[in-house]
Design a protein around this motif. Structure first.
Motif, short mmCIF file in Angstrom:
data_model
loop_
_atom_site.label_atom_id
_atom_site.label_comp_id
_atom_site.label_asym_id
_atom_site.label_seq_id
_atom_site.Cartn_x
_atom_site.Cartn_y
_atom_site.Cartn_z
N ALA B 202 43.74 37.52 41.22
CA ALA B 202 43.27 36.39 40.42
C ALA B 202 41.92 35.90 40.93
O ALA B 202 41.01 35.62 40.14
N VAL B 203 41.75 35.81 42.24
CA VAL B 203 40.48 35.32 42.80
C VAL B 203 39.37 36.36 42.59
O VAL B 203 38.23 36.01 42.30
N LYS B 204 39.71 37.64 42.69
CA LYS B 204 38.72 38.68 42.44
C LYS B 204 38.20 38.64 41.00
O LYS B 204 37.07 38.97 40.73
N ASN B 205 39.08 38.23 40.09
CA ASN B 205 38.72 38.22 38.67
C ASN B 205 38.02 36.94 38.24
O ASN B 205 37.61 36.81 37.11
N ASP B 206 37.96 35.95 39.12
CA ASP B 206 37.46 34.65 38.70
C ASP B 206 36.39 34.17 39.69
O ASP B 206 36.71 33.80 40.82
N VAL B 207 35.12 34.16 39.25
CA VAL B 207 34.05 33.79 40.18
C VAL B 207 34.22 32.36 40.70
O VAL B 207 33.73 32.02 41.77
N ASN B 208 34.94 31.53 39.94
CA ASN B 208 35.12 30.14 40.37
C ASN B 208 36.45 29.90 41.06
O ASN B 208 36.83 28.76 41.28
N GLY B 209 37.15 30.97 41.36
CA GLY B 209 38.49 30.82 41.91
C GLY B 209 38.51 30.54 43.40
O GLY B 209 37.60 30.90 44.14
N ILE B 210 39.57 29.85 43.83
CA ILE B 210 39.85 29.70 45.25
C ILE B 210 41.36 29.83 45.42
O ILE B 210 42.12 29.32 44.58
N GLY B 211 41.78 30.55 46.44
CA GLY B 211 43.20 30.72 46.66
C GLY B 211 43.47 30.88 48.15
O GLY B 211 42.61 30.55 48.97
#
Lengths: 297, 322
Positions: B202-211
């Motif tokens: 999920a984080v790899k696919n989302d430049v704005n992600g944090i996990g």
């Protein structure tokens, strides 16, 4: 072989058939009773009405509100059927009324494969394709920012999964409509589309309702594929771009904490009971719709 | 390859969660010195790759032993073992009092940590790597559920929302991550994704992600650097607004495990990992496996990307087995 032993064999075979039937009939009742007994501890502490209308879910603090899960389930289910039903009706009409026999023969195994794929495959497909598509294309089109893990993603994945089921029933429904009926309509000068619209669809109406109802029932209980894309956030969703947390996902995700928190297992069993009840209700309603429309004709 | 790796993990883990693990609990010892039979293990994603490695090596030494390992989160492992569905559970959080009362008996086998991860194309990556993030900033993001932007967090003009990802399954990583902020897993906000590989994806696919991920799901074992597409958001431990050199140990797998070993990375989210049986175990295969892990098995820990327990700790675990 004597007549007596033949008769005896006949009797024993019949006996086992009846037993099987009784077991089958008892299954749903046993399920419901089991779930009910297991959910009693929590029902003794809090009223059922409170539980299904509260929206706070903090098991460690003893707060069990089911509203977010129930509403999420309803959102995902209805949206998915809303997407799937028109697609299925149009495809079924094309396959039974327009397409050559070969196309239908080719489509049958395709539909069966789609129906037979394990749902986790649809889930992975959802994560890899649908979720990024929503976050990068669909949401920006509406001027929104989202991670893509949304009710909409769940509904799209689910709609693909229920299509084979609805489609299979619809094809059967359309095929069982007597050809004389459509021929009569054509012979009095109606066009093919008029015939489909006024004769075929009218006659197939109960079948369409029942197919959709069964689609709803299946969609409602689907777990893993939806769980993987829907976001699993405990909140009452207000738009298709919100994350949701359907009932089956609640049960699957929290299976692990059942043993260590008081009342948790009871709450999860109640969730299962609610799920069971809602699916039962939909089956019942679609049956009622069929019976009614059959009476009218 | 990476996608394939994730696919297979997701497939395995997801199917395993749904099906009741049917395990064969029979163990027979025909020869006194020769072990034979099956044991089954399920539980934490954090321990899964390590235990798979241990099981492989142990089976090489004992060809008549079969060890089945499946991942499904610490919670699933605990439930499975207490209901006698598997022989051993892998647990990546502290064992709760209620679980001990129900018979959970545990030994520590290794250590690892939960790390905050972001996308490597994050819009404010330069600022992040210069300043790090404080514990209270992380706490706000992960427990309050308020929408904010990367720009607001780092005083730039960037307007992208921060997309917070959280684990949806009952898991040790979530529990320890919450404990870092003095909370419980149920208090964590953010989009829930199933499994450790799920969050990484999920984080790899989302430049704005944090996990957050266990070490082993953030760093590639072979290349020993971060998986492509992932970056670590370093923690500003002394909260001075700048990432000091001594706070910067995320370069590769060995530098981070070294920081965990020397307690420079905070605990929690660093923690011991446990193997749990229902009651003290007398199963000869489990005992032999435990003993081997705590002695010869230790040599696979570095290579596996985990952190060794201290020598005294190992001694006390072996003592427990007697």
């Amino acid at each position: 072989m004597s007549l007596l032993s033949r008769k005896f064999r006949d009797k024993t075979a019949l006996f086992w058939m009846v037993i099987s039937l009784v077991i089958l009939l008892l299954m749903p009742i046993l399920l419901a009773v089991g779930l009910y007994l297991k959910s009693l501890p929590i029902l003794h502490e809090q009223s059922f009405f409170d539980l299904i209308t509260e929206s706070e879910w903090k098991p460690m603090q003893g707060k069990f509100g089911f509203l977010p899960f129930i509403t999420s389930s309803l959102w995902v289910t209805f949206l998915s059927v809303l997407i799937a039903a028109p697609v299925c009706i149009l495809t079924a009409i094309y396959l039974t009324q327009y397409a050559r026999k070969k196309v239908l023969a080719f489509m049958h195994p395709v539909i069966d494969i789609l129906a037979g794929l394990p749902s986790v495959i649809y889930g992975v497909w959802g994560v890899l394709i649908v979720v990024p598509f929503i976050s990068k294309t669909v949401a920006p089109f509406f001027g929104l920012q989202t991670s893509g893990y949304t009710i909409l993603a769940g509904a799209i994945v689910l709609s693909i999964m229920v299509i084979p089921f609805i489609l299979n029933i619809l094809i059967e429904v359309f095929r069982t409509i007597p050809e004389e009926l459509t021929e009569a309509s054509l012979s009095v000068g109606a066009t093919k589309w008029e015939t489909i619209k006024y004769v075929l669809l009218k006659k197939a109406y109960p079948g369409i309702i029942s197919a959709t109802g069964l689609g709803v029932a299946r969609a409602f209980g689907e777990t893993i594929a939806v769980l993987m894309v829907v976001g699993n956030v405990v909140q009452v969703p207000t738009s298709v771009f919100d994350s949701g947390y359907p009932l089956p996902a609640l049960i699957a995700n929290n299976y692990g904490e059942m043993l260590s928190i008081p009342r948790y297992d009871s709450a999860l069993m109640l969730a299962a009971l609610i799920l069971f009840g809602i699916v039962l209700l939909f089956n019942f309603l679609s049956r009622m719709a069929i019976i009614r429309s059959e009476k009218n004709q | 390859m990476k996608t394939l790796h994730f696919l297979s993990l997701a497939l395995i883990s997801a199917t395993l969660t749904l099906q009741v693990s049917c395990s064969n609990n029979t163990t027979e010892t025909t020869d006194k010195n020769k072990l034979s039979g099956n044991i089954s293990i399920s539980g934490a994603f954090a321990l899964y790759p390590m235990v798979v490695k241990w099981a492989e090596e142990f089976q090489k030494l004992n060809p008549d032993v079969r060890i089945d390992v499946s991942a499904g989160g610490a919670g699933k492992g605990m439930t499975d073992v207490l209901q006698d569905m598997v022989d051993v559970a892998m647990i990546s959080r502290e064992i709760k009092e209620e679980e001990i009362q129900k018979g959970a008996w545990f030994i520590a086998v290794t250590k690892d940590a939960v790390l905050p991860v972001i996308n490597s194309s994050n819009p404010v990556l330069a600022e992040i790597q210069k300043n790090g993030i404080t514990k209270s900033q992380l706490s706000t993001l992960f427990t309050e559920g308020k929408k904010t932007t990367w720009g607001k967090l780092y005083n730039t003009k960037d307007k992208s929302n921060i997309n917070v990802f959280n684990r949806s399954d009952a898991c040790g990583a979530g529990e320890m991550w919450a404990k870092f902020f003095g909370k419980k897993q149920e208090d964590l906000a953010g989009t829930g994704v199933f499994g450790d590989p799920g969050i990484a994806e999920a984080v790899k696919n989302d430049v704005n992600g944090i996990g957050y991920n266990n070490v082993i799901y953030a760093y590639d074992l072979k290349s020993r650097v971060l998986y492509p597409g992932l970056a670590i958001i370093p923690i500003d431990l002394n909260e001075n607004g700048v990432l000091d050199p001594e706070e910067n140990f995320y370069q590769n797998l060995d530098s981070i495990t070294n920081a965990i070993r020397t307690n420079r990375y905070p605990s929690p989210p660093a923690r011991e990992l446990f193997m749990v049986t229902k009651g003290k175990t007398f199963n000869p295969i489990v005992l032999a496996f435990y003993n081997w892990i705590l002695t010869d098995g230790q040599k696979f820990i570095d290579e596996g990307g985990y952190v060794k327990l201290t020598d005294e700790n190992i001694k006390s675990q072996i003592e427990k087995l007697k």
